[in-house]
Scaffold this motif. Sequence first.
Motif, PDB file in Angstrom:
ATOM      1  N   ILE A  14      34.979   2.438 -24.304  1.00  0.00           N
ATOM      2  CA  ILE A  14      36.468   2.839 -24.053  1.00  0.00           C
ATOM      3  C   ILE A  14      36.438   3.970 -23.042  1.00  0.00           C
ATOM      4  CG2 ILE A  14      38.536   3.953 -24.992  1.00  0.00           C
ATOM      5  CD1 ILE A  14      37.988   2.640 -27.762  1.00  0.00           C
ATOM      6  N   ALA A  15      37.121   3.630 -22.159  1.00  0.00           N
ATOM      7  CA  ALA A  15      36.998   4.876 -21.048  1.00  0.00           C
ATOM      8  C   ALA A  15      38.588   5.544 -21.123  1.00  0.00           C
ATOM      9  CB  ALA A  15      36.858   4.525 -19.491  1.00  0.00           C
ATOM     10  N   VAL A  16      38.665   7.053 -20.734  1.00  0.00           N
ATOM     11  CA  VAL A  16      39.738   7.883 -21.265  1.00  0.00           C
ATOM     12  C   VAL A  16      40.175   8.600 -19.909  1.00  0.00           C
ATOM     13  CG1 VAL A  16      41.038   9.148 -22.557  1.00  0.00           C
ATOM     14  CG2 VAL A  16      39.266   7.611 -23.583  1.00  0.00           C
ATOM     15  N   ILE A  17      41.285   8.409 -19.204  1.00  0.00           N
ATOM     16  CA  ILE A  17      41.707   9.233 -18.370  1.00  0.00           C
ATOM     17  C   ILE A  17      42.430  10.415 -19.033  1.00  0.00           C
ATOM     18  CG2 ILE A  17      43.135   9.671 -16.071  1.00  0.00           C
ATOM     19  CD1 ILE A  17      42.483   6.611 -15.608  1.00  0.00           C
ATOM     20  N   MET A  18      41.912  11.494 -19.180  1.00  0.00           N
ATOM     21  CA  MET A  18      42.546  12.645 -19.787  1.00  0.00           C
ATOM     22  C   MET A  18      43.482  13.423 -19.058  1.00  0.00           C
ATOM     23  SD  MET A  18      39.038  13.798 -22.020  1.00  0.00           S
ATOM     24  CE  MET A  18      38.308  14.364 -20.468  1.00  0.00           C
ATOM     25  N   ASP A  19      44.823  13.318 -19.351  1.00  0.00           N
ATOM     26  CA  ASP A  19      45.880  13.663 -18.293  1.00  0.00           C
ATOM     27  C   ASP A  19      47.091  14.327 -19.136  1.00  0.00           C
ATOM     28  OD1 ASP A  19      46.968  14.359 -16.015  1.00  0.00           O
ATOM     29  OD2 ASP A  19      48.016  12.285 -15.705  1.00  0.00           O
ATOM     30  N   GLY A  20      47.522  15.483 -18.487  1.00  0.00           N
ATOM     31  CA  GLY A  20      48.498  16.130 -19.168  1.00  0.00           C
ATOM     32  C   GLY A  20      48.373  17.505 -19.464  1.00  0.00           C
ATOM     33  N   TYR A  57      30.171   3.190 -26.438  1.00  0.00           N
ATOM     34  CA  TYR A  57      30.370   4.065 -24.990  1.00  0.00           C
ATOM     35  C   TYR A  57      31.686   4.581 -25.099  1.00  0.00           C
ATOM     36  CZ  TYR A  57      25.791   2.140 -23.620  1.00  0.00           C
ATOM     37  OH  TYR A  57      24.411   1.785 -23.460  1.00  0.00           O
ATOM     38  N   LEU A  58      31.846   5.983 -24.910  1.00  0.00           N
ATOM     39  CA  LEU A  58      33.014   6.495 -24.735  1.00  0.00           C
ATOM     40  C   LEU A  58      32.983   7.370 -23.436  1.00  0.00           C
ATOM     41  CD1 LEU A  58      36.064   7.236 -25.767  1.00  0.00           C
ATOM     42  CD2 LEU A  58      34.906   9.417 -26.841  1.00  0.00           C
ATOM     43  N   THR A  59      33.653   7.020 -22.329  1.00  0.00           N
ATOM     44  CA  THR A  59      33.663   7.803 -21.129  1.00  0.00           C
ATOM     45  C   THR A  59      34.990   8.436 -20.873  1.00  0.00           C
ATOM     46  OG1 THR A  59      32.253   6.054 -20.105  1.00  0.00           O
ATOM     47  CG2 THR A  59      33.602   7.595 -18.669  1.00  0.00           C
ATOM     48  N   LEU A  60      34.821   9.878 -20.616  1.00  0.00           N
ATOM     49  CA  LEU A  60      36.036  10.942 -20.532  1.00  0.00           C
ATOM     50  C   LEU A  60      35.739  11.216 -19.098  1.00  0.00           C
ATOM     51  CD1 LEU A  60      35.317  12.628 -23.803  1.00  0.00           C
ATOM     52  CD2 LEU A  60      36.842  10.683 -23.387  1.00  0.00           C
ATOM     53  N   ILE A 185      40.635   0.785 -21.185  1.00  0.00           N
ATOM     54  CA  ILE A 185      40.880   2.345 -20.254  1.00  0.00           C
ATOM     55  C   ILE A 185      42.103   2.726 -20.788  1.00  0.00           C
ATOM     56  CG2 ILE A 185      41.372   3.184 -18.219  1.00  0.00           C
ATOM     57  CD1 ILE A 185      39.469   1.428 -16.812  1.00  0.00           C
ATOM     58  N   ILE A 186      42.261   3.886 -21.193  1.00  0.00           N
ATOM     59  CA  ILE A 186      43.472   4.875 -21.825  1.00  0.00           C
ATOM     60  C   ILE A 186      43.617   5.706 -20.905  1.00  0.00           C
ATOM     61  CG2 ILE A 186      44.281   6.130 -23.726  1.00  0.00           C
ATOM     62  CD1 ILE A 186      42.311   4.764 -25.576  1.00  0.00           C
ATOM     63  N   ARG A 187      45.066   5.814 -20.552  1.00  0.00           N
ATOM     64  CA  ARG A 187      45.377   7.021 -19.944  1.00  0.00           C
ATOM     65  C   ARG A 187      46.552   7.738 -20.505  1.00  0.00           C
ATOM     66  NH1 ARG A 187      46.144   8.515 -13.432  1.00  0.00           N
ATOM     67  NH2 ARG A 187      47.037  10.531 -13.872  1.00  0.00           N
ATOM     68  N   THR A 188      46.660   9.054 -20.721  1.00  0.00           N
ATOM     69  CA  THR A 188      47.833   9.716 -21.353  1.00  0.00           C
ATOM     70  C   THR A 188      48.603  10.348 -20.414  1.00  0.00           C
ATOM     71  OG1 THR A 188      46.322  11.561 -21.360  1.00  0.00           O
ATOM     72  CG2 THR A 188      46.072  10.373 -23.188  1.00  0.00           C
ATOM     73  N   SER A 189      49.691  11.113 -20.834  1.00  0.00           N
ATOM     74  CA  SER A 189      50.713  11.799 -20.158  1.00  0.00           C
ATOM     75  C   SER A 189      51.886  10.937 -19.390  1.00  0.00           C
ATOM     76  CB  SER A 189      50.289  12.684 -19.150  1.00  0.00           C
ATOM     77  OG  SER A 189      49.786  12.094 -17.630  1.00  0.00           O
ATOM     78  N   GLY A 190      51.817   9.603 -19.503  1.00  0.00           N
ATOM     79  CA  GLY A 190      52.832   8.634 -19.023  1.00  0.00           C
ATOM     80  C   GLY A 190      52.686   8.214 -17.629  1.00  0.00           C
ATOM     81  N   GLU A 191      51.616   8.674 -16.940  1.00  0.00           N
ATOM     82  CA  GLU A 191      51.284   8.123 -15.597  1.00  0.00           C
ATOM     83  C   GLU A 191      50.408   6.911 -15.690  1.00  0.00           C
ATOM     84  OE1 GLU A 191      52.530   9.698 -13.149  1.00  0.00           O
ATOM     85  OE2 GLU A 191      52.715  11.797 -13.935  1.00  0.00           O
ATOM     86  N   MET A 192      50.936   6.234 -14.901  1.00  0.00           N
ATOM     87  CA  MET A 192      50.555   4.565 -14.542  1.00  0.00           C
ATOM     88  C   MET A 192      49.929   4.360 -13.606  1.00  0.00           C
ATOM     89  SD  MET A 192      53.713   2.513 -16.532  1.00  0.00           S
ATOM     90  CE  MET A 192      54.323   3.140 -18.141  1.00  0.00           C
ATOM     91  N   ASN A 196      41.468   6.639  -9.079  1.00  0.00           N
ATOM     92  CA  ASN A 196      40.224   6.547  -8.537  1.00  0.00           C
ATOM     93  C   ASN A 196      39.140   6.673  -9.505  1.00  0.00           C
ATOM     94  OD1 ASN A 196      38.553   6.494  -6.303  1.00  0.00           O
ATOM     95  ND2 ASN A 196      38.838   8.481  -5.569  1.00  0.00           N
ATOM     96  N   PHE A 197      39.537   6.037 -10.644  1.00  0.00           N
ATOM     97  CA  PHE A 197      38.502   5.850 -11.651  1.00  0.00           C
ATOM     98  C   PHE A 197      37.664   4.684 -11.959  1.00  0.00           C
ATOM     99  CE2 PHE A 197      38.110   6.145 -16.479  1.00  0.00           C
ATOM    100  CZ  PHE A 197      36.867   6.947 -16.639  1.00  0.00           C
ATOM    101  N   LEU A 198      36.696   4.542 -12.048  1.00  0.00           N
ATOM    102  CA  LEU A 198      35.645   3.311 -12.261  1.00  0.00           C
ATOM    103  C   LEU A 198      36.416   2.179 -11.618  1.00  0.00           C
ATOM    104  CD1 LEU A 198      35.054   4.036 -16.178  1.00  0.00           C
ATOM    105  CD2 LEU A 198      33.601   4.269 -14.280  1.00  0.00           C
ATOM    106  N   LEU A 199      36.473   2.332 -10.281  1.00  0.00           N
ATOM    107  CA  LEU A 199      37.129   1.158  -9.729  1.00  0.00           C
ATOM    108  C   LEU A 199      36.713  -0.079  -9.471  1.00  0.00           C
ATOM    109  CD1 LEU A 199      38.711   3.160  -6.460  1.00  0.00           C
ATOM    110  CD2 LEU A 199      39.647   2.756  -8.425  1.00  0.00           C
ATOM    111  N   TRP A 200      35.036  -0.213  -9.498  1.00  0.00           N
ATOM    112  CA  TRP A 200      34.218  -1.599  -9.634  1.00  0.00           C
ATOM    113  C   TRP A 200      34.261  -1.965 -10.983  1.00  0.00           C
ATOM    114  CZ3 TRP A 200      31.878  -4.776  -6.394  1.00  0.00           C
ATOM    115  CH2 TRP A 200      31.140  -5.815  -6.919  1.00  0.00           C
ATOM    116  N   GLN A 201      34.298  -1.137 -11.975  1.00  0.00           N
ATOM    117  CA  GLN A 201      33.794  -1.549 -13.428  1.00  0.00           C
ATOM    118  C   GLN A 201      35.020  -1.897 -14.161  1.00  0.00           C
ATOM    119  OE1 GLN A 201      33.307   1.300 -11.805  1.00  0.00           O
ATOM    120  NE2 GLN A 201      31.163   1.912 -12.224  1.00  0.00           N
ATOM    121  N   LEU A 202      36.384  -1.445 -13.636  1.00  0.00           N
ATOM    122  CA  LEU A 202      37.487  -2.057 -14.487  1.00  0.00           C
ATOM    123  C   LEU A 202      38.272  -3.193 -14.166  1.00  0.00           C
ATOM    124  CD1 LEU A 202      40.076  -1.725 -12.472  1.00  0.00           C
ATOM    125  CD2 LEU A 202      40.039   0.984 -13.320  1.00  0.00           C
ATOM    126  N   ALA A 203      37.248  -4.241 -13.322  1.00  0.00           N
ATOM    127  CA  ALA A 203      37.850  -5.310 -12.969  1.00  0.00           C
ATOM    128  C   ALA A 203      38.705  -5.999 -13.968  1.00  0.00           C
ATOM    129  CB  ALA A 203      36.874  -6.080 -12.198  1.00  0.00           C
TER     130      ALA A 203
END
Length: 246
Positions: A14-20, A57-60, A185-192, A196-203
């Motif tokens: 799980i990868a997390v974009i920690m936003d907000g 694996y937990l990527t922050l 992949i989880i993104r917080t704060s309502g942004e969609m 520029n995060f893990l562009l190759w890996q998140l296919a």
Amino acid sequence: MKEKIDLSRVPQHIAVIMDGNGRWAKKRGAARVFGHRNAVKAVQEISEASAELGVKYLTLYAFSTENWNRPQEEVNALMQLLVNTIEKEVPTLQKNNIRLMTIGNMERLPSDCVKTLRKAIADTANNTGMTVVLALSYSGRWEILNAVKAMAADIEAKRLSSDDINDERFNYYLNTYNIPDPELIIRTSGEMRISNFLLWQLAYSELFFTDILWPDFRKEHLYEAVLSYQSRERRFGKISEQLVQP
């Protein structure tokens, strides 16, 4: 909500974009740094919940290459918070058999940050439970460009032939070459957006967006994301009928 999760189908990465953090602080009439400080609790909760579910694996996404453009005062506070938090959390990582890794351009980090990170990575290197990966001074484009440059150098030195380049070989040149691609992949704060995060890996990653600001993110929010992941059909280019076992 946790009881509804099928533990046999939990995403291994799980990868997390920690936003907000900044908006959370602004709502309280405080400086942005206040939000970053209060985000530590969310990191602790999500790390603990992920380990309990059996996530490997937990990527922050802690600090992007673009974040260097923020006000210097905020950058300095973030770097100091990083040092203090890691020093404080290493005993907990050890107790819970969690390994720490980093991806990103470590050369840009202050020397005290690098020293603290390297010690924590070395101290937890033999732990066999979940791996927490901190993305620091990281961006997907930076990583891909670095990989292309390294491959070009190897081709020029005749250590690599262009005919040998495929997905597997390209992966070898990435920061994440020994880490499986994230399933969720989880993104917080309502942004969609991916930012520029893990562009190759998140296919083929499943994306989950929530309006919750990162400092307020708790275990139940992670469970919600995992349940959403488990409700989806992951076809990888196939059709539904091909996924049905005979």
